[in-house]
Design a protein around this motif. Structure first.
Motif, short mmCIF file in Angstrom:
data_model
loop_
_atom_site.label_atom_id
_atom_site.label_comp_id
_atom_site.label_asym_id
_atom_site.label_seq_id
_atom_site.Cartn_x
_atom_site.Cartn_y
_atom_site.Cartn_z
N TYR A 104 5.84 74.84 41.67
CA TYR A 104 5.19 75.54 42.79
C TYR A 104 5.38 77.05 42.77
CZ TYR A 104 4.75 70.79 44.33
OH TYR A 104 4.44 69.45 44.38
N TYR B 96 -6.95 61.65 45.23
CA TYR B 96 -5.61 61.93 45.79
C TYR B 96 -5.74 61.85 47.31
CZ TYR B 96 -1.01 64.01 46.36
OH TYR B 96 0.32 64.22 46.69
N GLY C 144 3.74 64.25 53.94
CA GLY C 144 3.13 64.43 52.63
C GLY C 144 3.74 63.62 51.52
N ASN D 50 6.66 63.93 50.54
CA ASN D 50 7.59 64.77 49.77
C ASN D 50 8.88 64.04 49.46
OD1 ASN D 50 6.12 67.20 49.45
ND2 ASN D 50 6.42 67.65 51.61
N ASN E 159 9.36 62.68 45.93
CA ASN E 159 9.73 63.49 44.76
C ASN E 159 11.24 63.56 44.55
OD1 ASN E 159 6.96 65.61 45.60
ND2 ASN E 159 7.01 64.14 43.93
N TYR F 205 -2.96 60.77 39.80
CA TYR F 205 -2.03 61.68 39.10
C TYR F 205 -2.55 62.12 37.73
CZ TYR F 205 1.09 61.07 42.95
OH TYR F 205 1.62 61.10 44.22
N GLU G 82 7.82 65.41 36.72
CA GLU G 82 7.81 64.96 38.13
C GLU G 82 7.93 63.45 38.21
OE1 GLU G 82 5.07 66.32 41.77
OE2 GLU G 82 4.21 64.61 40.69
N SER H 13 7.15 60.58 41.31
CA SER H 13 6.58 60.43 42.64
C SER H 13 6.77 58.95 43.02
CB SER H 13 5.11 60.82 42.58
OG SER H 13 4.63 61.11 43.84
C1 AVI Z 1 4.16 67.22 46.79
N1 AVI Z 1 4.19 65.83 46.29
C2 AVI Z 1 4.39 64.88 47.35
C3 AVI Z 1 3.03 65.50 45.42
C4 AVI Z 1 3.13 64.03 44.95
O1 AVI Z 1 2.17 63.31 45.17
O2 AVI Z 1 4.16 63.64 44.42
C5 AVI Z 1 2.94 66.41 44.21
C6 AVI Z 1 1.86 66.02 43.26
N2 AVI Z 1 2.02 65.78 41.99
C7 AVI Z 1 0.88 65.49 41.43
N3 AVI Z 1 -0.06 65.48 42.34
C8 AVI Z 1 0.52 65.85 43.51
#
Ligand code: AVI
Length: 327
Positions: free
Chosen positions: A42, A59, A166, A168, A171, A211, A287, A289
């Protein structure tokens, strides 16, 4: 290996933060498998790309949560019967809090916004200022979640509704999520509330489209991390030698984002004094999720000292908004 303390995730404000960023990058890239923490996604461009992702048809987290907040804001608003305040961690552009407050019928409520990004705080203040009739007083805290929670005034009248939206929470890995929930609980008093947004397990097809979208926005969001390392730490990543991959890890119940090396290559990050080689197909994990079953949200949160009061589920998008009371 000792884990370094995390550097800030947004624009680096000074030399100390840049040095910490370099140390963190070196540390995580030496792990097996190689990784980079998702908070580094970010910077200014990464945040803009994430905002754009929230508009993608594939999304659905943001739209689904906004609708749940609109549909159930009045029920959530009952929390504020005797006044109180709302605190949002990671306010984005303020639209989620605005949706909640517009429907919660709580004129005069005090709102505290905690975010690392000055731009996000500014946008949120503007969004909330547009709700003139509601007479909301807004205080911003440009800080990490931890520092922001510690800086809340102790003499505000109860109750507090702490909003962590969201998905969050997804993550964080499970131990990190448990620790962060304990931290949130420690900032609350008994009979305060936590409002938590969490994305639910859905079909692999839907998860992978969310994703690894056909427009390539998520790929750009992921690869921008390499661009950031080039710009801020004098690294020499060639972006066209990496491919974005999304993987559904069913056992761990998480979508993983990886940057896969297209061919064997050597990378040098000058300001981290770190040189390394990647095998063909080797990945840098950027990442996780986590996705939950509805009852798993309760099982995750209650041990931190909360009791579930209500859960609203969007069955089509498979997203849950859950209200907990601090025990
Ligand atoms: C911020 N977070 C909750 C998003 C997620 O869905 O994990 C970040 C994201 N990564 C890829 N798309 C969005």
């Amino acid at each position: 290996m000792k884990r370094p303390t995390p550097a800030a995730s947004l624009t680096l404000r000074n030399e100390t933060e840049r040095r910490e960023f370099a140390q963190d990058v070196r540390f995580y890239l030496q792990l097996n498998p190689r990784q980079l923490p998702s908070r580094f996604l970010y910077d200014t461009l990464g945040s803009a790309l994430f905002d754009a992702i929230c508009h993608l048809p594939w999304y659905r987290i943001t739209r689904s949560e906004l609708q749940l907040l609109r549909d159930h804001g009045a029920e959530i608003g009952h929390v504020f019967r005797q006044g109180g305040r709302v605190v949002e961690l990671g306010c984005g552009n303020g639209e989620k809090l605005a949706a909640l407050l517009m429907h919660a019928d709580v004129p005069g409520v005090r709102a505290h916004l905690i975010d690392l990004s000055e731009a996000a705080l500014g946008r949120s203040v503007q969004t909330l200022a547009a709700l003139q009739d509601l007479d909301i007083s807004v205080t911003t805290h440009q800080a990490t979640y931890e520092d922001g929670l510690l800086s809340l005034p102790a003499d505000d009248a109860p109750p507090t509704l702490l909003a962590f939206l969201g998905s969050n929470i997804g993550n964080f890995d499970p131990p990190g999520a448990a620790a962060f929930l304990r931290l949130m609980r420690a900032a609350l008093r008994p009979r305060d509330y936590l409002l938590l947004g969490a994305d639910l397990v859905k079909s692999e097809r839907d998860l992978l489209l969310a994703y690894d979208d056909p427009l390539g926005l998520t790929a750009a969001f992921d690869k921008n991390l390499l661009l950031r390392l080039n710009a801020e730490l004098n690294a020499n990543f060639h972006l066209d030698r990496f491919a974005h991959r999304a993987v559904w890890n069913r056992e761990a119940s998480r979508v993983e984002m990886h940057l896969a090396s297209l061919g064997a290559q050597e990378v040098f990050i000058e300001d981290a004094d770190f040189r390394f080689t990647l095998e063909d197909g080797e990945t840098i994990w950027t990442e996780s999720s986590y996705k939950y079953e509805p009852q798993a949200v309760r099982q995750l949160v209650e041990p931190a000292g909360f009791v579930q009061r209500h859960q609203w589920i969007d069955e089509r998008a498979r997203f849950a908004l859950t209200l907990f009371e601090a025990a």
